[in-house]
Design an enzyme around this catalytic site. Structure first.
Site, PDB file in Angstrom:
ATOM      1  N   ASN A  48      -2.611   1.422  16.025  1.00 31.17           N
ATOM      2  CA  ASN A  48      -3.774   1.039  15.221  1.00 31.17           C
ATOM      3  C   ASN A  48      -4.038  -0.436  15.434  1.00 31.17           C
ATOM      4  OD1 ASN A  48      -4.725   3.331  13.499  1.00 31.17           O
ATOM      5  ND2 ASN A  48      -2.526   3.413  13.128  1.00 31.17           N
TER       6      ASN A  48
ATOM      7  N   GLY B 278       7.143  -3.013   5.058  1.00 30.99           N
ATOM      8  CA  GLY B 278       8.500  -3.507   4.872  1.00 30.99           C
ATOM      9  C   GLY B 278       9.544  -2.740   5.641  1.00 30.99           C
ATOM     10  N   GLU B 279      10.703  -3.357   5.774  1.00 37.96           N
ATOM     11  CA  GLU B 279      11.840  -2.740   6.445  1.00 37.96           C
ATOM     12  C   GLU B 279      12.809  -2.262   5.350  1.00 37.96           C
ATOM     13  OE1 GLU B 279      13.103  -1.674   9.465  1.00 37.96           O
ATOM     14  OE2 GLU B 279      14.684  -1.132   8.050  1.00 37.96           O
TER      15      GLU B 279
ATOM     16  N   CYS C 161       6.946  -8.315   5.723  1.00 36.02           N
ATOM     17  CA  CYS C 161       8.168  -7.927   6.434  1.00 36.02           C
ATOM     18  C   CYS C 161       8.606  -9.072   7.333  1.00 36.02           C
ATOM     19  CB  CYS C 161       7.931  -6.676   7.270  1.00 36.02           C
ATOM     20  SG  CYS C 161       9.420  -6.112   8.132  1.00 36.02           S
TER      21      CYS C 161
ATOM     22  N   CYS D 296       3.573   8.202   1.728  1.00 36.38           N
ATOM     23  CA  CYS D 296       4.152   7.120   2.524  1.00 36.38           C
ATOM     24  C   CYS D 296       4.229   5.883   1.636  1.00 36.38           C
ATOM     25  CB  CYS D 296       3.244   6.880   3.734  1.00 36.38           C
ATOM     26  SG  CYS D 296       3.717   5.453   4.709  1.00 36.38           S
TER      27      CYS D 296
ATOM     28  N   CYS E  38       2.497  -4.959  14.587  1.00 36.69           N
ATOM     29  CA  CYS E  38       2.441  -4.526  13.191  1.00 36.69           C
ATOM     30  C   CYS E  38       1.781  -5.583  12.323  1.00 36.69           C
ATOM     31  CB  CYS E  38       3.850  -4.248  12.688  1.00 36.69           C
ATOM     32  SG  CYS E  38       3.916  -3.877  10.920  1.00 36.69           S
TER      33      CYS E  38
ATOM     34  N   SER F  77      12.444   5.138   7.576  1.00 44.26           N
ATOM     35  CA  SER F  77      12.098   4.653   8.903  1.00 44.26           C
ATOM     36  C   SER F  77      12.618   3.237   9.047  1.00 44.26           C
ATOM     37  CB  SER F  77      10.572   4.687   9.071  1.00 44.26           C
ATOM     38  OG  SER F  77      10.208   4.134  10.319  1.00 44.26           O
TER      39      SER F  77
ATOM     40  N   CYS G 116      -0.085   1.838   8.848  1.00 36.62           N
ATOM     41  CA  CYS G 116       0.904   0.852   8.415  1.00 36.62           C
ATOM     42  C   CYS G 116       0.345  -0.561   8.297  1.00 36.62           C
ATOM     43  CB  CYS G 116       2.056   0.832   9.409  1.00 36.62           C
ATOM     44  SG  CYS G 116       3.300  -0.395   9.070  1.00 36.62           S
TER      45      CYS G 116
ATOM     46  N   GLU H 154       0.823  -1.191   0.000  1.00 38.03           N
ATOM     47  CA  GLU H 154       0.000   0.000   0.000  1.00 38.03           C
ATOM     48  C   GLU H 154       0.864   1.251   0.000  1.00 38.03           C
ATOM     49  OE1 GLU H 154      -1.952  -0.576   3.703  1.00 38.03           O
ATOM     50  OE2 GLU H 154      -0.203   0.073   4.817  1.00 38.03           O
TER      51      GLU H 154
ATOM     52  N   SER I 189      12.332   3.240  14.769  1.00 42.93           N
ATOM     53  CA  SER I 189      11.177   2.716  15.493  1.00 42.93           C
ATOM     54  C   SER I 189      11.651   2.101  16.800  1.00 42.93           C
ATOM     55  CB  SER I 189      10.467   1.666  14.631  1.00 42.93           C
ATOM     56  OG  SER I 189       9.924   2.298  13.497  1.00 42.93           O
ATOM     57  N   LEU I 190      11.435   2.832  17.864  1.00 39.81           N
ATOM     58  CA  LEU I 190      12.001   2.443  19.169  1.00 39.81           C
ATOM     59  C   LEU I 190      11.032   1.537  19.952  1.00 39.81           C
ATOM     60  CD1 LEU I 190      14.562   3.001  20.813  1.00 39.81           C
ATOM     61  CD2 LEU I 190      13.410   4.982  21.805  1.00 39.81           C
ATOM     62  N   HIS I 191       9.902   2.077  20.327  1.00 35.76           N
ATOM     63  CA  HIS I 191       8.790   1.328  20.918  1.00 35.76           C
ATOM     64  C   HIS I 191       9.016   0.757  22.316  1.00 35.76           C
ATOM     65  CE1 HIS I 191       7.142   1.863  17.024  1.00 35.76           C
ATOM     66  NE2 HIS I 191       7.921   0.998  16.450  1.00 35.76           N
TER      67      HIS I 191
END
Ligand code: SAH
Ligand code: SF4
Length: 384
Positions: free
Chosen positions: A311, A180-181, A114, A107, A121, A212, A354, A94, A234-236
């Site tokens: 989300n 994806g990464e 991934c 985006c 995710c 990212s 995402c 997407e 992306s820490l999280h």
């Protein structure tokens, strides 16, 4: 597309120069081709009128400009737009366009699925299908920019950074925050990034292009050398135990190494800071204690924190942190002088987050049915 044909979207300036040299044409033809394809959005070589007829004829024999076929095109009430793109074998990626007063952000995706498999995710939950090619990555920008330019309702912006090419541009910022990464598909992403920055293609400034990453440390170092665009990490989670669980790549590149890599990136970063993304998960990583740990972890590093409302999707078993909790969490960070913002949710009515929409497709239908549905729905956007 016949596989023996060449997709011109695969070439950055250096590769286009090689291609053109292979056809015994002068180097400046490469620049002309980039301009026709990327600045003017022309895919039919017959229309490239300042190229010699013989060259056009040769190109028509062997080259195309083809981006991923669009399966679905959705518009949200707030102007956010989302396209679902067919990558074959029943898979889809997407891209999302987010219009704001002073900018238009696209985006885009770098992989179908991934392999990193972050717990929160939905792209990760789908597993990894394949890397996108450079043409499939830059083709997202190529398609969106020229498609939106033709849309009478799209807002055209003038961009001080890069005056000429920006006249009437719709997309002023690109973020690699789709599926994806990006740093696990490094070579293809690099070609696409170079095209985004190239004055003969999109001429975006490095500050307006963001990669990212979930923290592929060696590739962060390479990016600093090869094409230092703005970096979001992306820490999280503020500690290894929790991050190991949420972002499994942490087991390979733990926080100490990740933060050190951010430090090494900073001298090359176009924006003088690193953005950390932090997805707020109810009762998991959103407690006061986590905020305090974050302050310690990020002490001395020039950075901004972006808190993202989670989300939710059913298979995750996770919940979005309540707004009040996010506010309090942000306050603790701000009180410690950490620049912290809370991301607005956009395009909620079309699930513009995402991995969400492609995730829906995959959740609802079985593989064979999905294939059939894709085949039926595919709209080829080959020419214009
Ligand atoms: N793989 C890269 C880029 C794509 S993900 C990365 O992880 O950085 C882009 C951003 O969306 C990441 O910060 C990711 O953590 C976030 N994200 C993924 N799933 C999400 C979800 N369900 N809700 C909110 N943000 C999510
Ligand atoms: Fe992959 Fe990024 Fe999703 Fe993690 S958050 S699974 S790295 S796309």
């Amino acid at each position: 597309m016949n596989s023996s044909r060449t997709n011109l979207l695969n070439f950055d300036a250096a590769k286009m120069a090689e291609y053109v040299a292979g056809l015994n044409e002068k180097p400046f033809r490469a620049k002309q081709l980039l301009q026709w394809v990327h600045q003017r959005g022309v895919s039919d070589v017959a229309l490239m009128t300042d190229l010699a007829k013989s060259f056009r004829h040769q190109l028509a024999q062997e080259a195309d400009v083809i981006s991923l076929p669009v399966i679905q095109d959705m518009k949200a009430g707030d102007g956010t737009r989302k396209w679902l793109l067919d990558v074959g074998a029943g898979n889809a990626v997407e891209m999302v366009y987010i219009p704001e007063d002073d900018r238009g952000t696209l985006c885009i995706s770098s992989q179908a699925g991934c392999a990193v498999n972050c717990r929160f995710c939905s792209t990760g939950h789908q597993g990894f299908a394949r890397n996108l090619t450079p043409a499939e990555i830059i083709g997202q920008l190529w398609f969106a920019e020229h498609h939106l330019r033709d849309d009478p309702h799209a807002i055209r912006r003038l961009d001080d950074d890069c005056a000429e090419q920006a006249q009437g541009r719709v997309i002023t910022n690109v973020v690699m925050m789709g599926m994806g990464e990006p740093l696990l598909n490094y070579d293809a992403v690099l070609v696409a990034l170079r095209l985004m920055l190239d004055d003969h293609a999109y001429g975006l400034s490095r500050r307006r292009v963001t990669v990212s990453t979930s923290g592929v440390v060696p590739m962060m170092d390479r990016l600093a050398q090869d094409c230092p665009v703005a970096l979001a990490v992306s820490l999280h989670a503020p500690n290894d135990a929790l991050r190991d669980e949420l972002v499994p790549l942490n087991q390979k590149y733990p926080l100490k190494e990740l933060i050190a890599a951010c430090d090494r990136y900073l001298p090359f970063a176009p924006r003088d800071f690193i953005t950390f993304e932090y997805c707020m998960l109810d009762g998991v990583n959103d407690q006061d204690q986590h905020a305090k740990e974050l302050i310690k972890l990020l002490k001395g590093l020039r950075c901004k924190l972006n808190l993202i409302p989670f989300n939710p999707f059913p298979a995750s078993g996770l919940k979005r942190s309540p707004a009040e909790r996010v506010k309090q969490f942000a306050q603790i960070l701000q009180d410690a002088d950490l620049v912290t913002t809370v991301r607005k949710t956009r395009g909620d009515d079309i699930a513009a987050a995402c991995g969400q929409l492609a995730g829906d497709v995959i959740d609802r239908t079985r593989r064979a049915e999905r294939m059939q549905a894709l085949n039926e729905q595919v709209i080829q956007f080959q020419g214009r």
